[in-house]
Design a protein around this motif. Structure first.
Motif, PDB file in Angstrom:
ATOM      1  N   SER A 189      28.849  53.952  39.868  1.00 20.78           N
ATOM      2  CA  SER A 189      30.158  53.823  39.206  1.00 20.78           C
ATOM      3  C   SER A 189      30.068  53.253  37.792  1.00 20.78           C
TER       4      SER A 189
ATOM      5  N   ASN B  61      44.128  63.690  35.802  1.00 26.43           N
ATOM      6  CA  ASN B  61      43.774  62.436  35.111  1.00 26.43           C
ATOM      7  C   ASN B  61      44.953  61.499  35.037  1.00 26.43           C
TER       8      ASN B  61
ATOM      9  N   ASN C 246      31.129  63.259  33.427  1.00 21.87           N
ATOM     10  CA  ASN C 246      31.143  61.864  33.859  1.00 21.87           C
ATOM     11  C   ASN C 246      32.286  61.578  34.820  1.00 21.87           C
ATOM     12  N   ARG C 247      32.966  62.627  35.309  1.00 17.12           N
ATOM     13  CA  ARG C 247      34.033  62.460  36.287  1.00 17.12           C
ATOM     14  C   ARG C 247      33.627  63.194  37.565  1.00 17.12           C
TER      15      ARG C 247
ATOM     16  N   GLU D 106      32.752  58.073  36.361  1.00 19.92           N
ATOM     17  CA  GLU D 106      34.099  57.788  36.884  1.00 19.92           C
ATOM     18  C   GLU D 106      34.200  58.510  38.220  1.00 19.92           C
TER      19      GLU D 106
ATOM     20  N   CYS E 213      34.929  68.463  35.597  1.00 25.15           N
ATOM     21  CA  CYS E 213      34.757  67.480  36.672  1.00 25.15           C
ATOM     22  C   CYS E 213      33.896  68.099  37.765  1.00 25.15           C
TER      23      CYS E 213
ATOM     24  N   ASN F 267      46.080  58.418  36.211  1.00 21.69           N
ATOM     25  CA  ASN F 267      45.570  57.223  36.853  1.00 21.69           C
ATOM     26  C   ASN F 267      46.612  56.519  37.707  1.00 21.69           C
TER      27      ASN F 267
END
Length: 249
Positions: A203, A242, A179-180, A207, A149, A244
């Motif tokens: 966005s 991670n 992609n984070r 992510e 990340c 969520n």
């Protein structure tokens, strides 16, 4: 609904649908250093907001604050106040702060006097103007790679200028392997909505999370619906796990 409540609802409907779009246009012109045109466009909605909040019960502080912002803009227009980037940044910050203030008054019935006093002090004279509004400029932006990340730390006290946004844009454009992305706003006191717009525009491919926002940044973030594109986390650890369910909003 009482008559006062009806007036407040009507006012905020006008703010969202009419006044703020005009203000954004004026701010964009200031950002492009088109001072005369920007102030001319800003003068109309700000004058109306000053007048309406002056006779809305509980919103009088917004009227007084807007008057001080108007006075600064008039001095800039006349040449009494300089037009270098620090003064432009303060002008943009103070105009955006009007909307933060009226949202605070609407939501809580009170406002952060320390925040408004800080801006008012810097509006008083050239010494405060030069020293305060952009502080550390648009650098440094610190980037950390943790668990695949990218953690982007904005070491900028107030972020409003196009040069600052361009620096953030370049960082996002250079992210290819991960992609984070998490933005850490712990060092940022206030920010313009245009920065959130920029971040949200990435966005679709990234992510993106955000953490460390104070009340002023959070007010801008939530008032304009950026939580639809960017998840807010209570800490780096929550983002990195991670989890969520730990995201706020």
């Amino acid at each position: 609904m009482s008559e006062d409540e009806s007036l407040i609802e009507e006012f905020f409907s006008e703010v969202n649908d009419k006044y703020y779009p005009q203000v954004l246009e004026g701010i964009d012109l200031l950002d492009e250093q088109q001072i005369e045109e920007g102030i001319e466009i800003l003068s109309r909605p700000l004058h109306t907001i000053k007048g309406v909040t002056g006779f809305m019960s509980g919103f009088e502080p917004a009227s007084a604050f807007t008057h001080k912002v108007e006075s600064f803009l008039k001095k800039m227009q006349s040449g009494e106040v300089g037009r270098a980037l620090p003064q432009i940044a303060l002008a943009i910050e103070s105009v955006n702060s009007i909307f933060i203030l009226i949202e605070q008054l609407r939501n809580t019935g009170s406002y952060d006097t320390e925040f408004t006093s800080s801006i008012e002090q810097r509006l008083l004279g050239e010494n405060e103007v030069v020293a305060g509004p952009i502080d550390n400029g648009f650098k440094p932006i610190e980037i950390e790679s943790i668990d695949n990340c990218e953690i982007i730390v904005l070491s900028v006290n107030r972020l409003y200028l196009s040069e600052q946004r361009e620096a953030v844009k370049k960082v996002l454009q250079d992210i290819t392997n991960q992609n984070r992305v998490l933005f850490d706003f712990s060092n940022t006191l206030s920010v313009g909505s245009s920065l959130f717009e920029l971040i949200a525009s990435f966005s679709d491919n990234l992510e993106i999370g955000i953490t460390g926002m104070n009340g002023f940044c959070s007010s801008t973030f939530h008032s304009w619906g950026f939580s639809r594109y960017i998840a807010e986390y209570d800490s780096r650890e929550t983002f990195l796990s991670n989890n969520n369910s730990g995201a706020n909003g």
